[in-house]
Design a protein around this motif. Sequence first.
Motif, mmCIF file in Angstrom:
data_model
loop_
_atom_site.group_PDB
_atom_site.id
_atom_site.type_symbol
_atom_site.label_atom_id
_atom_site.label_comp_id
_atom_site.label_asym_id
_atom_site.label_seq_id
_atom_site.Cartn_x
_atom_site.Cartn_y
_atom_site.Cartn_z
ATOM 1 N N GLU A 76 46.033 -14.717 -53.474
ATOM 2 C CA GLU A 76 45.909 -16.007 -54.162
ATOM 3 C C GLU A 76 47.290 -16.632 -54.335
ATOM 4 O O GLU A 76 47.483 -17.822 -54.070
ATOM 5 N N ASP A 77 48.265 -15.816 -54.757
ATOM 6 C CA ASP A 77 49.623 -16.317 -54.961
ATOM 7 C C ASP A 77 50.242 -16.796 -53.649
ATOM 8 O O ASP A 77 50.931 -17.825 -53.621
ATOM 9 N N MET A 78 50.020 -16.055 -52.559
ATOM 10 C CA MET A 78 50.569 -16.462 -51.256
ATOM 11 C C MET A 78 49.993 -17.805 -50.814
ATOM 12 O O MET A 78 50.724 -18.678 -50.351
ATOM 13 N N ILE A 79 48.700 -17.952 -50.971
ATOM 14 C CA ILE A 79 48.041 -19.198 -50.564
ATOM 15 C C ILE A 79 48.515 -20.352 -51.437
ATOM 16 O O ILE A 79 48.879 -21.422 -50.930
ATOM 17 N N ASN A 80 48.553 -20.131 -52.752
ATOM 18 C CA ASN A 80 49.029 -21.175 -53.666
ATOM 19 C C ASN A 80 50.493 -21.509 -53.427
ATOM 20 O O ASN A 80 50.931 -22.623 -53.694
ATOM 21 N N GLY A 81 51.244 -20.542 -52.890
ATOM 22 C CA GLY A 81 52.659 -20.751 -52.589
ATOM 23 C C GLY A 81 52.899 -21.435 -51.252
ATOM 24 O O GLY A 81 54.038 -21.618 -50.840
ATOM 25 N N GLY A 82 51.829 -21.790 -50.563
ATOM 26 C CA GLY A 82 51.977 -22.535 -49.321
ATOM 27 C C GLY A 82 51.658 -21.764 -48.054
ATOM 28 O O GLY A 82 51.648 -22.337 -46.964
ATOM 29 N N ARG A 83 51.407 -20.479 -48.143
ATOM 30 C CA ARG A 83 51.075 -19.684 -46.950
ATOM 31 C C ARG A 83 49.581 -19.808 -46.669
ATOM 32 O O ARG A 83 48.804 -18.862 -46.808
ATOM 33 N N THR A 84 49.180 -21.013 -46.281
ATOM 34 C CA THR A 84 47.769 -21.303 -46.071
ATOM 35 C C THR A 84 47.172 -20.550 -44.883
ATOM 36 O O THR A 84 45.956 -20.500 -44.745
ATOM 37 N N ALA A 85 47.980 -19.934 -44.058
ATOM 38 C CA ALA A 85 47.466 -19.141 -42.952
ATOM 39 C C ALA A 85 46.590 -17.997 -43.468
ATOM 40 O O ALA A 85 45.692 -17.539 -42.762
ATOM 41 N N PHE A 86 46.829 -17.557 -44.709
ATOM 42 C CA PHE A 86 46.009 -16.479 -45.273
ATOM 43 C C PHE A 86 44.563 -16.914 -45.505
ATOM 44 O O PHE A 86 43.693 -16.076 -45.700
ATOM 45 N N SER A 88 42.722 -17.912 -43.278
ATOM 46 C CA SER A 88 41.984 -17.452 -42.102
ATOM 47 C C SER A 88 41.908 -15.924 -42.017
ATOM 48 O O SER A 88 41.298 -15.386 -41.099
ATOM 49 N N ALA A 89 42.497 -15.217 -42.979
ATOM 50 C CA ALA A 89 42.424 -13.748 -43.001
ATOM 51 C C ALA A 89 40.970 -13.335 -43.242
ATOM 52 O O ALA A 89 40.225 -14.038 -43.912
ATOM 53 N N PRO A 90 40.577 -12.189 -42.702
ATOM 54 C CA PRO A 90 39.182 -11.754 -42.855
ATOM 55 C C PRO A 90 38.893 -11.171 -44.242
ATOM 56 O O PRO A 90 38.295 -10.118 -44.383
ATOM 57 N N LEU A 91 39.345 -11.858 -45.263
ATOM 58 C CA LEU A 91 39.124 -11.464 -46.642
ATOM 59 C C LEU A 91 38.395 -12.602 -47.336
ATOM 60 O O LEU A 91 38.844 -13.743 -47.286
ATOM 61 N N VAL A 92 37.297 -12.285 -47.998
ATOM 62 C CA VAL A 92 36.480 -13.339 -48.594
ATOM 63 C C VAL A 92 36.991 -13.775 -49.961
ATOM 64 O O VAL A 92 37.020 -14.952 -50.267
ATOM 65 N N ALA A 93 37.400 -12.835 -50.788
ATOM 66 C CA ALA A 93 37.773 -13.168 -52.167
ATOM 67 C C ALA A 93 39.261 -12.971 -52.400
ATOM 68 O O ALA A 93 39.705 -11.917 -52.825
ATOM 69 N N THR A 94 40.024 -13.993 -52.105
ATOM 70 C CA THR A 94 41.464 -13.940 -52.336
ATOM 71 C C THR A 94 41.771 -14.544 -53.703
ATOM 72 O O THR A 94 42.595 -15.444 -53.831
ATOM 73 N N LEU A 95 41.075 -14.034 -54.718
ATOM 74 C CA LEU A 95 41.213 -14.479 -56.095
ATOM 75 C C LEU A 95 41.595 -13.298 -56.974
ATOM 76 O O LEU A 95 41.232 -12.158 -56.682
ATOM 77 N N GLU A 96 42.274 -13.568 -58.069
ATOM 78 C CA GLU A 96 42.646 -12.501 -58.993
ATOM 79 C C GLU A 96 41.403 -11.806 -59.532
ATOM 80 O O GLU A 96 40.384 -12.431 -59.792
ATOM 81 N N GLY A 97 41.508 -10.472 -59.685
ATOM 82 C CA GLY A 97 40.393 -9.703 -60.233
ATOM 83 C C GLY A 97 40.037 -8.487 -59.408
ATOM 84 O O GLY A 97 39.145 -7.734 -59.766
#
Length: 134
Positions: A76-86, A88-97
């Motif tokens: 979540e932090d990487m995506i919010n920090g601008g690494r939007t390529a994540f 497309s990663a095969p991970l469904v829940a890139t949220l804290e928890g």
Amino acid sequence: MQMKPVLGIAEATRILDAARDEAQRNGWAVAIAVVDDGGHPLALARLDGTAPVSSYISQEKARTAALGRRESKAYEDMINGGRTAFLSAPLVATLEGGVPVIVDGQVVGAVGVSGVKSDQDAQVAKAGANSIAA
């Protein structure tokens, strides 16, 4: 040959119980998922009053933490920090928890929680993970 600890039903139950205790102590209705190191389900509990979708999200948060070998918040932090390529990663829940369970320096599984604010989900997941982590 390498050897490492593996989560069994006893450990999965202990993790689930510790996470449930933390959630109930705070009055939070959440779903709690425990997975093995490959992200496969071992245990799931949806506390009374928790939205059905939280069961799905908690499992995906746990899977993300297990496969990524880190807290799901890192993505979540990487995506919010601008690494939007994540995205497309095969991970469904890139949220804290989602929190990995680490024993003897090895990731043996993970706990995922969904139902309240993300930092509260993580608090519950950490309570579960810390119940057996070494």
